[in-house]
Scaffold this motif. Structure first.
Motif, PDB file in Angstrom:
ATOM      1  N   LEU A   1     -21.082 -25.646  35.242  1.00 41.09           N
ATOM      2  CA  LEU A   1     -22.118 -25.361  34.251  1.00 41.09           C
ATOM      3  C   LEU A   1     -22.898 -26.601  33.835  1.00 41.09           C
ATOM      4  O   LEU A   1     -24.127 -26.606  33.872  1.00 41.09           O
ATOM      5  CB  LEU A   1     -21.496 -24.694  33.021  1.00 41.09           C
ATOM      6  CG  LEU A   1     -21.015 -23.256  33.205  1.00 41.09           C
ATOM      7  CD1 LEU A   1     -20.232 -22.794  31.989  1.00 41.09           C
ATOM      8  CD2 LEU A   1     -22.194 -22.327  33.458  1.00 41.09           C
ATOM      9  N   GLU A   2     -22.206 -27.642  33.425  1.00 37.45           N
ATOM     10  CA  GLU A   2     -22.909 -28.829  32.941  1.00 37.45           C
ATOM     11  C   GLU A   2     -23.830 -29.451  33.993  1.00 37.45           C
ATOM     12  O   GLU A   2     -24.981 -29.772  33.691  1.00 37.45           O
ATOM     13  CB  GLU A   2     -21.906 -29.868  32.436  1.00 37.45           C
ATOM     14  CG  GLU A   2     -22.576 -31.100  31.853  1.00 37.45           C
ATOM     15  CD  GLU A   2     -21.587 -32.155  31.396  1.00 37.45           C
ATOM     16  OE1 GLU A   2     -21.977 -33.332  31.286  1.00 37.45           O
ATOM     17  OE2 GLU A   2     -20.408 -31.806  31.148  1.00 37.45           O
ATOM     18  N   PRO A   3     -23.390 -29.623  35.246  1.00 34.61           N
ATOM     19  CA  PRO A   3     -24.304 -30.209  36.253  1.00 34.61           C
ATOM     20  C   PRO A   3     -25.493 -29.318  36.592  1.00 34.61           C
ATOM     21  O   PRO A   3     -26.483 -29.812  37.121  1.00 34.61           O
ATOM     22  CB  PRO A   3     -23.397 -30.400  37.480  1.00 34.61           C
ATOM     23  CG  PRO A   3     -22.010 -30.351  36.971  1.00 34.61           C
ATOM     24  CD  PRO A   3     -22.046 -29.426  35.802  1.00 34.61           C
ATOM     25  N   LEU A   4     -25.400 -28.017  36.303  1.00 33.48           N
ATOM     26  CA  LEU A   4     -26.507 -27.117  36.616  1.00 33.48           C
ATOM     27  C   LEU A   4     -27.745 -27.455  35.795  1.00 33.48           C
ATOM     28  O   LEU A   4     -28.865 -27.394  36.295  1.00 33.48           O
ATOM     29  CB  LEU A   4     -26.080 -25.667  36.379  1.00 33.48           C
ATOM     30  CG  LEU A   4     -27.110 -24.583  36.705  1.00 33.48           C
ATOM     31  CD1 LEU A   4     -27.449 -24.589  38.192  1.00 33.48           C
ATOM     32  CD2 LEU A   4     -26.587 -23.205  36.271  1.00 33.48           C
ATOM     33  N   GLY A   5     -27.545 -27.781  34.517  1.00 32.30           N
ATOM     34  CA  GLY A   5     -28.667 -28.168  33.660  1.00 32.30           C
ATOM     35  C   GLY A   5     -29.262 -27.060  32.818  1.00 32.30           C
ATOM     36  O   GLY A   5     -30.190 -27.310  32.050  1.00 32.30           O
ATOM     37  N   ALA A   6     -28.761 -25.822  32.934  1.00 36.08           N
ATOM     38  CA  ALA A   6     -29.234 -24.737  32.068  1.00 36.08           C
ATOM     39  C   ALA A   6     -28.721 -24.980  30.649  1.00 36.08           C
ATOM     40  O   ALA A   6     -27.614 -25.493  30.465  1.00 36.08           O
ATOM     41  CB  ALA A   6     -28.751 -23.392  32.591  1.00 36.08           C
ATOM     42  N   LYS A   7     -29.501 -24.589  29.646  1.00 36.95           N
ATOM     43  CA  LYS A   7     -29.162 -24.937  28.267  1.00 36.95           C
ATOM     44  C   LYS A   7     -28.578 -23.806  27.443  1.00 36.95           C
ATOM     45  O   LYS A   7     -28.121 -24.040  26.324  1.00 36.95           O
ATOM     46  CB  LYS A   7     -30.407 -25.470  27.551  1.00 36.95           C
ATOM     47  CG  LYS A   7     -30.766 -26.884  27.943  1.00 36.95           C
ATOM     48  CD  LYS A   7     -29.643 -27.898  27.638  1.00 36.95           C
ATOM     49  CE  LYS A   7     -29.436 -28.101  26.174  1.00 36.95           C
ATOM     50  NZ  LYS A   7     -28.356 -29.097  25.911  1.00 36.95           N
ATOM     51  N   ARG A   8     -28.594 -22.569  27.935  1.00 36.94           N
ATOM     52  CA  ARG A   8     -27.981 -21.458  27.219  1.00 36.94           C
ATOM     53  C   ARG A   8     -27.156 -20.634  28.199  1.00 36.94           C
ATOM     54  O   ARG A   8     -27.486 -20.565  29.386  1.00 36.94           O
ATOM     55  CB  ARG A   8     -29.039 -20.547  26.568  1.00 36.94           C
ATOM     56  CG  ARG A   8     -29.770 -21.146  25.405  1.00 36.94           C
ATOM     57  CD  ARG A   8     -30.855 -20.205  24.890  1.00 36.94           C
ATOM     58  NE  ARG A   8     -31.690 -19.705  25.967  1.00 36.94           N
ATOM     59  CZ  ARG A   8     -32.622 -20.425  26.586  1.00 36.94           C
ATOM     60  NH1 ARG A   8     -32.831 -21.681  26.238  1.00 36.94           N
ATOM     61  NH2 ARG A   8     -33.346 -19.908  27.550  1.00 36.94           N
ATOM     62  N   ILE A   9     -26.120 -19.994  27.684  1.00 41.60           N
ATOM     63  CA  ILE A   9     -25.337 -19.081  28.515  1.00 41.60           C
ATOM     64  C   ILE A   9     -25.218 -17.759  27.777  1.00 41.60           C
ATOM     65  O   ILE A   9     -24.845 -17.710  26.606  1.00 41.60           O
ATOM     66  CB  ILE A   9     -23.948 -19.663  28.860  1.00 41.60           C
ATOM     67  CG1 ILE A   9     -23.197 -18.712  29.801  1.00 41.60           C
ATOM     68  CG2 ILE A   9     -23.133 -20.004  27.618  1.00 41.60           C
ATOM     69  CD1 ILE A   9     -21.965 -19.320  30.436  1.00 41.60           C
ATOM     70  N   ARG A  10     -25.588 -16.693  28.457  1.00 43.67           N
ATOM     71  CA  ARG A  10     -25.540 -15.353  27.862  1.00 43.67           C
ATOM     72  C   ARG A  10     -24.139 -14.780  28.058  1.00 43.67           C
ATOM     73  O   ARG A  10     -23.638 -14.665  29.178  1.00 43.67           O
ATOM     74  CB  ARG A  10     -26.578 -14.443  28.512  1.00 43.67           C
ATOM     75  CG  ARG A  10     -26.672 -13.050  27.906  1.00 43.67           C
ATOM     76  CD  ARG A  10     -27.845 -12.301  28.535  1.00 43.67           C
ATOM     77  NE  ARG A  10     -28.039 -10.976  27.984  1.00 43.67           N
ATOM     78  CZ  ARG A  10     -27.808  -9.841  28.646  1.00 43.67           C
ATOM     79  NH1 ARG A  10     -27.365  -9.873  29.898  1.00 43.67           N
ATOM     80  NH2 ARG A  10     -28.021  -8.665  28.086  1.00 43.67           N
ATOM     81  N   LEU A  11     -23.507 -14.412  26.951  1.00 45.52           N
ATOM     82  CA  LEU A  11     -22.133 -13.918  26.953  1.00 45.52           C
ATOM     83  C   LEU A  11     -22.063 -12.555  26.279  1.00 45.52           C
ATOM     84  O   LEU A  11     -22.873 -12.248  25.401  1.00 45.52           O
ATOM     85  CB  LEU A  11     -21.209 -14.901  26.200  1.00 45.52           C
ATOM     86  CG  LEU A  11     -21.188 -16.338  26.711  1.00 45.52           C
ATOM     87  CD1 LEU A  11     -20.465 -17.236  25.709  1.00 45.52           C
ATOM     88  CD2 LEU A  11     -20.507 -16.409  28.085  1.00 45.52           C
ATOM     89  N   GLN A  12     -21.090 -11.753  26.683  1.00 45.86           N
ATOM     90  CA  GLN A  12     -20.855 -10.453  26.054  1.00 45.86           C
ATOM     91  C   GLN A  12     -19.551 -10.525  25.263  1.00 45.86           C
ATOM     92  O   GLN A  12     -18.513 -10.953  25.774  1.00 45.86           O
ATOM     93  CB  GLN A  12     -20.817  -9.362  27.124  1.00 45.86           C
ATOM     94  CG  GLN A  12     -22.195  -9.183  27.762  1.00 45.86           C
ATOM     95  CD  GLN A  12     -22.199  -8.287  28.982  1.00 45.86           C
ATOM     96  OE1 GLN A  12     -21.425  -8.502  29.905  1.00 45.86           O
ATOM     97  NE2 GLN A  12     -23.092  -7.307  29.009  1.00 45.86           N
TER      98      GLN A  12
END
Length: 530
Positions: free
Chosen positions: A120-131
């Motif tokens: 996750l961290e190396p990907l660079g996306a800043k939000r993660i959608r969780l249920q």
């Protein structure tokens, strides 16, 4: 220069601080490089030491991705000199981004956060959608075990990623309290609704200092079997939204609340019923944004529907923003799920995803890529694999390897962040390609543009061939232009014969365009590594 009918309020995302120290460094040159290439290398910016460290920790290229990227580089003409690669950026070093990643289905154990968390961290996306998984959290009445969700939310925050928490689905320990998965019905009974209220209170109180973004339910506009109307148009969902949003507002006044999570952006009646319900009851203050989904075969389609949603929402609440909450292509042909029964490969998946992402953020719409990992829909009537992940997963949910789409999205996240702000689709571009998509981005502090370009004529194919295209952009600021191939991450010097400046007008002659995005930008906006 550009048009943007899709606006987002500045409160939708954290404000960028723009506190990046600048470091210019001269990169080594190969023997073929001419003076212009050397000058471009000298202008290439390398970011702060934290970014350098993040790049070294970046996920290594797999043999499959290395082979695909090498083939892309071989497809380039010999007079296009390679300057290096886009430097990956850690999510921790990115302050502002419209780009997020999907972490759905963990509530039903169709994917494993602990298997993919280090990607996750190396990907660079800043939000993660969780249920949030009411049924997984409350297995015994009034006893909440949030341990599983604590680990996911804390693990995301530790990696510089903000959780976006969808409150869903139902719970079978209460009568008529909704199903535990997509399209299985909303909560109907008074007892179930009272239990839902208690659960929402417990969840929001627990995460008030960790979660800013809340979303209420998922795709309630899907019609239940045998029904003529969805649970939105029958007002069951608007009622659930209001009672849930009122709890969230009371417990966390600073929360950002998203509604609808639309499956079908073409059904405007759904949005009209929802907005009218809120307006008539003076509840519009509970709504900060509307999230929508969509899986068109051509990733550039359906934005006419989104524009009509924007117009409709503006009649009631102009400040409400639109978010893309879920969209992505599979990496193989599959018999079920969105975009099924069509041929897909890891190449066409990467093309589709990058086009889809840029078509959204280019319109200033926050975007969430569905999703980080392949999903195994076990213990359902489907009981099959969904290959929309950026990471290939084994049946035990462990991660086998990243796909090409992972690296491509990493390049997008690295480039389109912080000070690079979307200006919209370029309305007055002149091109020899009638199907050219062109979006402008501007970095105000550096006074330079980036222009994303691709052939939008159809579903992405398997060919790596590029077409020489002439393009004139009426207003564009750049002094040392480079060409960035987002799929491979390769950065090239543009031959002098292929670019001409006339004041603010930039003409690109024989620029190489294909059915995946490329970016023409100033070297100062690209962090390059060898």
């Amino acid at each position: 220069m550009s048009t943007n009918v899709f606006h987002s309020a500045p409160v939708a995302l954290p404000i960028c601080r723009y506190l990046f120290p600048l470091l210019l460094c001269i990169l080594a040159c190969d023997a073929r490089a001419d003076d212009a290439t050397i000058a471009l290398r000298g202008a290439a910016q390398l970011h702060c030491e934290a970014d350098d460290a993040a790049a070294r920790r970046a996920i290594p290229l797999t043999a499959e991705a290395r082979q695909q990227m090498a083939a892309m580089r071989r497809s380039m003409p010999e007079d296009w000199h390679a300057l290096g690669q886009v430097r990956p950026r850690s999510a921790k070093t990115i302050q502002y981004s419209l780009l997020g990643i999907g972490g759905e289905v963990l509530d039903r154990d169709f994917a494993n956060f602990h298997a993919y968390k280090d990607y996750l961290e190396p990907l660079g996306a800043k939000r993660i959608r969780l249920q949030s998984g009411w049924a997984k959290t409350e297995k015994e009445r009034s006893v909440y075990d949030f341990t599983w969700l604590d680990q996911i939310i804390d693990g995301s925050l530790q990696r510089g990623i903000d959780p976006w928490l969808q409150l869903s689905y139902g719970n079978l320990i209460y009568p008529d309290a909704g199903g535990t998965g997509l399209g299985q019905g909303l909560i109907q009974s008074a007892e179930g609704l009272a239990a839902w209220d208690r659960y929402v209170i417990a969840a929001v109180r627990r995460y008030a200092d960790k979660v800013t973004y809340y979303e209420i339910w998922n795709e309630a506009d899907i019609k239940q079997h045998g029904q003529d109307s969805s649970e939105v148009t029958t007002q069951a969902y608007p009622k659930l939204f209001v009672r849930t949003a009122e709890i969230i507002r009371r417990e966390d006044p600073e929360a950002f609340i998203l509604g609808l999570a639309l499956a079908n952006v073409g059904q405007l009646k759904t949005v009209e019923v929802f907005m009218t319900y809120l307006a008539q009851r003076r509840k519009l203050h509970l709504l900060d944004g509307i999230s929508f989904h969509g899986y068109p075969v051509n990733p550039d389609h359906n934005f006419d529907h989104v524009a009509r949603i924007r117009e409709l929402v503006d009649r009631h609440a102009p400040g409400v923003v639109l978010w893309q909450g879920e969209t992505g292509a599979p990496s193989a042909r599959q018999p079920q799920f969105a975009l099924s029964k069509r041929d897909w490969t890891e190449l066409s998946q990467a093309k589709w995803n990058t086009r889809r992402a840029l078509a959204h953020i280019g319109r200033n719409i926050p975007f969430s890529q569905f999703q980080i990992s392949d999903m195994y829909y076990k213990q359902t009537r489907r009981n099959t694999l969904n290959t929309k992940g950026l990471l290939q997963a084994a049946p035990d949910l462990s991660i086998t390897r990243p796909k090409l789409a992972y690296y491509a999205y990493q390049h997008v996240c690295s480039l389109f962040c912080d000070g690079l702000i979307p200006e919209g689709q370029i309305a007055d571009v002149v091109s020899s390609n009638e199907s050219l998509a062109a979006f402008s981005f501007y970095h105000a502090l550096k006074g330079r543009h980036a222009v994303a370009l691709w052939d939008s004529s159809g579903k992405p194919g398997e060919s790596m061939a590029r077409v020489r295209t002439s393009i004139t952009i009426p207003s564009c600021r750049m002094s040392n232009p480079v060409y960035v191939d987002l799929l491979s991450g390769s950065v090239y010097a543009i031959p002098k014969s292929s670019i001409a400046f006339n004041g603010m007008q930039v003409t690109l002659n024989d620029i190489l365009i294909w059915d995946a995005p490329v970016v023409v930008t100033d070297a100062a906006l690209v962090a390059i590594m060898q």
